[in-house]
Design a protein around this motif. Structure first.
Motif, PDB file in Angstrom:
ATOM      1  N   GLU A  36     118.279  47.109 -73.080  1.00  0.00           N
ATOM      2  CA  GLU A  36     119.406  46.298 -73.527  1.00  0.00           C
ATOM      3  C   GLU A  36     120.603  47.217 -73.710  1.00  0.00           C
ATOM      4  N   SER A  38     124.721  47.431 -74.983  1.00  0.00           N
ATOM      5  CA  SER A  38     125.724  46.738 -75.794  1.00  0.00           C
ATOM      6  C   SER A  38     126.804  46.123 -74.906  1.00  0.00           C
ATOM      7  N   ARG A  39     127.468  45.103 -75.447  1.00  0.00           N
ATOM      8  CA  ARG A  39     128.516  44.412 -74.691  1.00  0.00           C
ATOM      9  C   ARG A  39     129.607  45.359 -74.212  1.00  0.00           C
ATOM     10  N   ASP A  40     129.917  46.356 -75.019  1.00  0.00           N
ATOM     11  CA  ASP A  40     130.990  47.281 -74.642  1.00  0.00           C
ATOM     12  C   ASP A  40     130.487  48.455 -73.798  1.00  0.00           C
ATOM     13  N   GLY A  41     129.196  48.471 -73.495  1.00  0.00           N
ATOM     14  CA  GLY A  41     128.641  49.529 -72.657  1.00  0.00           C
ATOM     15  C   GLY A  41     128.495  50.865 -73.353  1.00  0.00           C
ATOM     16  N   GLU A  44     122.705  52.029 -75.277  1.00  0.00           N
ATOM     17  CA  GLU A  44     121.559  51.477 -74.556  1.00  0.00           C
ATOM     18  C   GLU A  44     120.316  51.676 -75.413  1.00  0.00           C
ATOM     19  N   THR A  73     126.733  48.421 -83.701  1.00  0.00           N
ATOM     20  CA  THR A  73     126.317  48.316 -82.305  1.00  0.00           C
ATOM     21  C   THR A  73     124.814  48.544 -82.168  1.00  0.00           C
ATOM     22  N   GLU A  76     123.008  45.415 -83.404  1.00  0.00           N
ATOM     23  CA  GLU A  76     123.107  44.282 -82.484  1.00  0.00           C
ATOM     24  C   GLU A  76     122.256  44.479 -81.234  1.00  0.00           C
ATOM     25  N   VAL A  77     122.304  45.672 -80.656  1.00  0.00           N
ATOM     26  CA  VAL A  77     121.568  45.925 -79.421  1.00  0.00           C
ATOM     27  C   VAL A  77     120.066  45.951 -79.674  1.00  0.00           C
ATOM     28  N   ALA A  80     118.903  42.383 -80.089  1.00  0.00           N
ATOM     29  CA  ALA A  80     118.903  41.697 -78.797  1.00  0.00           C
ATOM     30  C   ALA A  80     117.687  42.113 -77.975  1.00  0.00           C
TER      31      ALA A  80
END
Length: 106
Positions: A36, A38-41, A44, A73, A76-77, A80
């Motif tokens: 997975e 994160s949305r902002d890259g 990982e 971050t 959240e990651v 997810a």
């Protein structure tokens, strides 16, 4: 008098088949790795199908002042990734059990 024994034999056979399928799913989950990002890259996370954290990688440089952002971050990651692992395990177990709901399995 013993007419019901044939049904018990069939049930035992099905239970053994299910046990074999469950063992195969268990092994497959051990070898499954969910990645997975994160949305902002920036981050990982890799987690196994058995919900064990395999790796955490920062993909961008962060200043010390960004500590709160980094912690959020990671949170959240990681969550997810855990959610995806749970979904993956449910799909694999549903395939092995033919959709039969077994208490205690996800």
């Amino acid at each position: 008098m013993f007419g019901g024994l044939g049904d018990i034999g069939g049930m035992l056979k099905k239970a053994n088949e299910l046990k074999g399928k469950m063992a195969a799913v268990e092994k497959e989950l051990q070898n499954t790795v969910i990645k997975e990002v994160s949305r902002d890259g920036a981050l990982e996370v890799e987690i196994t199908g058995k919900m064990k954290l395999k790796s955490v990688r920062l993909l961008q440089d962060f200043a010390a002042a960004d500590r709160a952002k980094i912690e959020k971050t990671i949170y959240e990651v990681f969550n997810a990734a855990l959610e995806r692992v749970g979904q993956t395990a449910q799909q694999k177990l549903a395939g092995a059990t033919g959709g039969l709901k077994i208490p205690g399995l996800f």
